[in-house]
Design a protein around this motif. Sequence first.
Motif, PDB file in Angstrom:
ATOM      1  N   SER A  82      -7.018   8.006  -4.256  1.00  0.00           N
ATOM      2  CA  SER A  82      -7.920   8.725  -3.251  1.00  0.00           C
ATOM      3  C   SER A  82      -6.743   9.109  -2.346  1.00  0.00           C
ATOM      4  CB  SER A  82      -9.177   7.937  -2.827  1.00  0.00           C
ATOM      5  OG  SER A  82      -8.706   6.775  -2.230  1.00  0.00           O
ATOM      6  N   ALA A  83      -7.182   9.950  -1.519  1.00  0.00           N
ATOM      7  CA  ALA A  83      -6.396  10.425  -0.273  1.00  0.00           C
ATOM      8  C   ALA A  83      -6.521   9.309   0.586  1.00  0.00           C
ATOM      9  CB  ALA A  83      -7.142  11.810  -0.035  1.00  0.00           C
ATOM     10  N   GLY A  84      -5.503   9.255   1.422  1.00  0.00           N
ATOM     11  CA  GLY A  84      -5.233   8.154   2.334  1.00  0.00           C
ATOM     12  C   GLY A  84      -4.660   6.791   1.651  1.00  0.00           C
ATOM     13  N   LYS A  85      -5.117   5.569   2.233  1.00  0.00           N
ATOM     14  CA  LYS A  85      -4.563   4.335   1.623  1.00  0.00           C
ATOM     15  C   LYS A  85      -4.887   4.000   0.080  1.00  0.00           C
ATOM     16  CE  LYS A  85      -4.364  -0.334   2.966  1.00  0.00           C
ATOM     17  NZ  LYS A  85      -5.112  -1.683   3.890  1.00  0.00           N
ATOM     18  N   ASN A  86      -4.012   3.723  -0.397  1.00  0.00           N
ATOM     19  CA  ASN A  86      -4.099   3.171  -1.866  1.00  0.00           C
ATOM     20  C   ASN A  86      -3.466   1.777  -1.887  1.00  0.00           C
ATOM     21  OD1 ASN A  86      -5.644   5.240  -3.654  1.00  0.00           O
ATOM     22  ND2 ASN A  86      -3.976   6.310  -1.995  1.00  0.00           N
TER      23      ASN A  86
ATOM     24  N   THR B  39       0.763  -1.217  -0.043  1.00  0.00           N
ATOM     25  CA  THR B  39      -0.128   0.218  -0.104  1.00  0.00           C
ATOM     26  C   THR B  39       0.897   1.225   0.098  1.00  0.00           C
ATOM     27  OG1 THR B  39      -0.045   0.072   2.385  1.00  0.00           O
ATOM     28  CG2 THR B  39      -1.821  -1.202   1.241  1.00  0.00           C
ATOM     29  N   PHE B  40       0.291   2.355  -0.411  1.00  0.00           N
ATOM     30  CA  PHE B  40       0.771   3.729  -0.230  1.00  0.00           C
ATOM     31  C   PHE B  40      -0.145   4.808   0.193  1.00  0.00           C
ATOM     32  CE2 PHE B  40      -0.281   3.265  -4.574  1.00  0.00           C
ATOM     33  CZ  PHE B  40      -0.824   4.658  -5.171  1.00  0.00           C
ATOM     34  N   GLU B  41       0.331   5.852   1.007  1.00  0.00           N
ATOM     35  CA  GLU B  41      -0.605   6.780   1.290  1.00  0.00           C
ATOM     36  C   GLU B  41      -0.462   8.038   0.621  1.00  0.00           C
ATOM     37  OE1 GLU B  41      -2.614   6.904   4.440  1.00  0.00           O
ATOM     38  OE2 GLU B  41      -2.291   4.743   4.772  1.00  0.00           O
ATOM     39  N   LEU B  42      -1.449   8.774   0.248  1.00  0.00           N
ATOM     40  CA  LEU B  42      -1.509   9.916  -0.415  1.00  0.00           C
ATOM     41  C   LEU B  42      -2.188  10.910   0.491  1.00  0.00           C
ATOM     42  CD1 LEU B  42      -2.682   9.075  -4.109  1.00  0.00           C
ATOM     43  CD2 LEU B  42      -0.604   9.707  -3.235  1.00  0.00           C
ATOM     44  N   PRO B  43      -1.533  12.045   0.817  1.00  0.00           N
ATOM     45  CA  PRO B  43      -2.131  13.178   1.523  1.00  0.00           C
ATOM     46  C   PRO B  43      -3.348  13.699   0.707  1.00  0.00           C
ATOM     47  CG  PRO B  43      -0.350  13.895   0.323  1.00  0.00           C
ATOM     48  CD  PRO B  43      -0.198  12.758  -0.163  1.00  0.00           C
ATOM     49  N   GLY B  44      -4.089  14.621   1.297  1.00  0.00           N
ATOM     50  CA  GLY B  44      -5.115  15.279   0.368  1.00  0.00           C
ATOM     51  C   GLY B  44      -4.751  15.745  -0.836  1.00  0.00           C
ATOM     52  N   ILE B  45      -5.356  15.334  -1.895  1.00  0.00           N
ATOM     53  CA  ILE B  45      -4.963  15.624  -3.208  1.00  0.00           C
ATOM     54  C   ILE B  45      -6.180  16.647  -3.875  1.00  0.00           C
ATOM     55  CG2 ILE B  45      -3.489  13.785  -3.695  1.00  0.00           C
ATOM     56  CD1 ILE B  45      -5.659  12.228  -4.863  1.00  0.00           C
ATOM     57  N   THR B  46      -5.866  17.432  -4.680  1.00  0.00           N
ATOM     58  CA  THR B  46      -6.785  17.973  -5.373  1.00  0.00           C
ATOM     59  C   THR B  46      -6.885  17.832  -7.095  1.00  0.00           C
ATOM     60  OG1 THR B  46      -5.236  19.830  -5.969  1.00  0.00           O
ATOM     61  CG2 THR B  46      -6.191  20.229  -3.915  1.00  0.00           C
ATOM     62  N   ASN B  47      -7.733  18.454  -7.897  1.00  0.00           N
ATOM     63  CA  ASN B  47      -7.653  18.067  -9.173  1.00  0.00           C
ATOM     64  C   ASN B  47      -6.416  18.691  -9.882  1.00  0.00           C
ATOM     65  OD1 ASN B  47     -10.252  17.175  -9.101  1.00  0.00           O
ATOM     66  ND2 ASN B  47     -11.372  18.925  -9.569  1.00  0.00           N
ATOM     67  N   GLU B  48      -5.590  19.701  -9.263  1.00  0.00           N
ATOM     68  CA  GLU B  48      -4.386  20.114  -9.815  1.00  0.00           C
ATOM     69  C   GLU B  48      -3.230  19.364  -9.700  1.00  0.00           C
ATOM     70  OE1 GLU B  48      -6.631  22.313  -8.058  1.00  0.00           O
ATOM     71  OE2 GLU B  48      -7.570  22.692 -10.010  1.00  0.00           O
ATOM     72  N   THR B  49      -3.315  18.313  -8.403  1.00  0.00           N
ATOM     73  CA  THR B  49      -2.051  17.373  -8.137  1.00  0.00           C
ATOM     74  C   THR B  49      -2.095  16.494  -8.958  1.00  0.00           C
ATOM     75  OG1 THR B  49      -2.845  17.825  -5.572  1.00  0.00           O
ATOM     76  CG2 THR B  49      -1.214  15.989  -6.244  1.00  0.00           C
ATOM     77  N   GLU B  50      -0.777  16.478  -9.395  1.00  0.00           N
ATOM     78  CA  GLU B  50      -0.238  15.282 -10.104  1.00  0.00           C
ATOM     79  C   GLU B  50       0.506  14.134  -9.454  1.00  0.00           C
ATOM     80  OE1 GLU B  50       3.234  15.182 -13.500  1.00  0.00           O
ATOM     81  OE2 GLU B  50       2.190  16.647 -13.727  1.00  0.00           O
ATOM     82  N   VAL B  51       0.079  12.876  -9.941  1.00  0.00           N
ATOM     83  CA  VAL B  51       0.702  11.614  -9.162  1.00  0.00           C
ATOM     84  C   VAL B  51       1.184  10.953 -10.016  1.00  0.00           C
ATOM     85  CG1 VAL B  51       0.192   9.961  -7.635  1.00  0.00           C
ATOM     86  CG2 VAL B  51      -1.242  12.124  -7.284  1.00  0.00           C
ATOM     87  N   ASN B  52       2.577  10.570 -10.005  1.00  0.00           N
ATOM     88  CA  ASN B  52       3.158   9.708 -10.959  1.00  0.00           C
ATOM     89  C   ASN B  52       3.706   8.449  -9.829  1.00  0.00           C
ATOM     90  OD1 ASN B  52       3.225  11.434 -13.191  1.00  0.00           O
ATOM     91  ND2 ASN B  52       4.365  12.925 -11.877  1.00  0.00           N
ATOM     92  N   LEU B  53       3.998   7.488 -10.758  1.00  0.00           N
ATOM     93  CA  LEU B  53       4.458   6.193  -9.964  1.00  0.00           C
ATOM     94  C   LEU B  53       5.599   5.812 -10.911  1.00  0.00           C
ATOM     95  CD1 LEU B  53       4.541   3.631  -8.262  1.00  0.00           C
ATOM     96  CD2 LEU B  53       2.597   2.598  -9.879  1.00  0.00           C
ATOM     97  N   PHE B  54       6.642   5.824 -10.290  1.00  0.00           N
ATOM     98  CA  PHE B  54       8.210   5.269 -10.742  1.00  0.00           C
ATOM     99  C   PHE B  54       8.382   4.061 -10.391  1.00  0.00           C
ATOM    100  CE2 PHE B  54       8.180   9.838 -10.702  1.00  0.00           C
ATOM    101  CZ  PHE B  54       8.463  10.099 -11.919  1.00  0.00           C
ATOM    102  N   THR B  55       8.261   2.779 -11.278  1.00  0.00           N
ATOM    103  CA  THR B  55       8.218   1.551 -10.736  1.00  0.00           C
ATOM    104  C   THR B  55       9.627   0.805 -10.990  1.00  0.00           C
ATOM    105  OG1 THR B  55       7.491   0.609 -12.833  1.00  0.00           O
ATOM    106  CG2 THR B  55       5.788   0.881 -10.983  1.00  0.00           C
TER     107      THR B  55
END
Length: 192
Positions: free
Chosen positions: A102-106, A49-65
Amino acid sequence: MKEYSVSNLNDRPEVAPGFDDSKWKLFKKSDRSEDWRVYIDTLLVIRGTFELPGITNETEVNLFTKSIVENQSIYVNGHLLASNVKRDAPNQAYRIDHKIISAGKNDYAVVGKRFRKKQQWDEPNMDPGLIQIISPSAQWKRSLFNGLAQVIVQSTKQSGELILKANAKGLKQTELKIQTKPVTLRATVKSE
């Protein structure tokens, strides 16, 4: 992260968000007492799992595997991001759509074959990668000091009108209009 051996890699229910992996064993380094030349073609599902803080529509989330199994397929919250990624393939970077996080646990899951050791000292990579969160900065504001303000204007080298507006609690709003036009600088060089 935890691992679970499976009989095939197709349509695995274990990649679903919230899947109960409490009885799975920890994903860990291999047992050095085993003969490294013997390879059992173990098919695995690895979850974390990974945690995300509060995210907005402008927040960009990238995964580098990073490769943690052969020909890995990568899932976030049950959504397939990439399939059959070759071991140590370059450019394992994925922008994650806001619809699947989503914000929180993913939940993060990888499906593939256990790495085959190439040398006796080989160890499987235990690091699945990292999450990058890019949040836009708040709108820049400049405050006054002693009733004075400093305004910095960056030129676009085009004519136009600058309008500076100022307001403050208890004061009437005011406007300053400045007409701008491009300026050509010329220099003369004398040689002696």
